[in-house]
Enzyme design. Structure first.
Site, short mmCIF file in Angstrom:
data_model
loop_
_atom_site.label_atom_id
_atom_site.label_comp_id
_atom_site.label_asym_id
_atom_site.label_seq_id
_atom_site.Cartn_x
_atom_site.Cartn_y
_atom_site.Cartn_z
N HIS A 35 0.85 -1.19 0.00
CA HIS A 35 0.00 0.00 0.00
C HIS A 35 0.88 1.24 0.00
O HIS A 35 2.04 1.21 0.44
CB HIS A 35 -0.89 0.03 1.24
CG HIS A 35 -2.03 -0.94 1.18
ND1 HIS A 35 -3.17 -0.78 1.92
CD2 HIS A 35 -2.20 -2.09 0.48
CE1 HIS A 35 -4.00 -1.78 1.68
NE2 HIS A 35 -3.43 -2.59 0.81
N GLU A 46 0.88 3.92 1.88
CA GLU A 46 1.37 4.34 3.18
C GLU A 46 2.55 3.49 3.64
O GLU A 46 3.51 4.03 4.21
CB GLU A 46 0.26 4.23 4.25
CG GLU A 46 -0.94 5.11 3.98
CD GLU A 46 -2.07 4.41 3.25
OE1 GLU A 46 -3.23 4.70 3.56
OE2 GLU A 46 -1.79 3.56 2.37
N CYS A 65 -6.51 2.13 5.55
CA CYS A 65 -7.13 0.86 5.94
C CYS A 65 -6.59 0.45 7.30
O CYS A 65 -5.68 1.10 7.83
CB CYS A 65 -6.82 -0.20 4.88
SG CYS A 65 -5.10 -0.78 4.92
N CYS A 95 -2.70 -0.11 7.34
CA CYS A 95 -1.93 1.13 7.27
C CYS A 95 -2.10 1.97 8.53
O CYS A 95 -1.14 2.60 8.99
CB CYS A 95 -2.32 1.91 6.02
SG CYS A 95 -1.83 1.04 4.51
#
Length: 153
Positions: free
Chosen positions: A53, A55, A83, A86
């Site tokens: 992801h 992040e 999410c 993260c």
């Protein structure tokens, strides 16, 4: 720089994700002096990894830049509400400020589904949502409309 300026940088990274078929999410991390020390974009499709992801990439780069897992004094700017994975990484990195663009109604962990940052983890960052929300949400809508139409995102 203002929050919107950092979010525009994150949006540029999100656009790069589209080129590889990834969901357009971008992230930048600025240190206390306003310098960008971490950049990331979604690469789940490109790397075939559930944890790639935006992040996570930005946090890894920022930790390498400062030589520590602690990102105290930093601010994270991401185009989509984080999410749970993260959010956990943000908590573990001790990032005191999180700024996001669009809400994520399916997995958002800054209040859309739940707010992990309000739990009793011993660390609670300040959360600012809705920065350039229309631009961020519009990019997501265009991407998913393209997928639903059977074309390129």
């Amino acid at each position: 720089m203002e929050r919107e300026d950092y979010m525009r940088l994150a949006l540029d990274l999100a656009l790069e994700a589209v080129d590889t078929g990834d969901v357009p999410v971008g992230c930048v991390i600025a240190d206390r002096d306003g310098r960008i020390i971490g950049r990331g974009r979604n690469r789940r499709e490109q790397r075939q990894s559930a944890v790639r992801h935006a992040e996570i990439e930005a946090i890894e780069e920022a930790c390498a830049a400062v030589g520590s897992w602690r990102l105290e004094g930093c601010a994270l700017y991401v185009t989509l509400e984080p999410c749970p994975m993260c959010a956990g990484a943000i908590l573990n990195a001790r990032i005191p400020t999180v700024v996001y663009g669009a809400k994520e109604p399916l997995t958002g962990s800054c209040g859309s589904v739940l707010n992990l940052f309000e739990e009793r983890y011993g660390f609670r960052p300040a959360i600012y949502g809705g920065v350039l929300a229309e631009d961020c949400a519009g990019l997501m809508k265009t991407f998913f409309d393209g997928l639903r139409a059977g074309g390129e995102p």
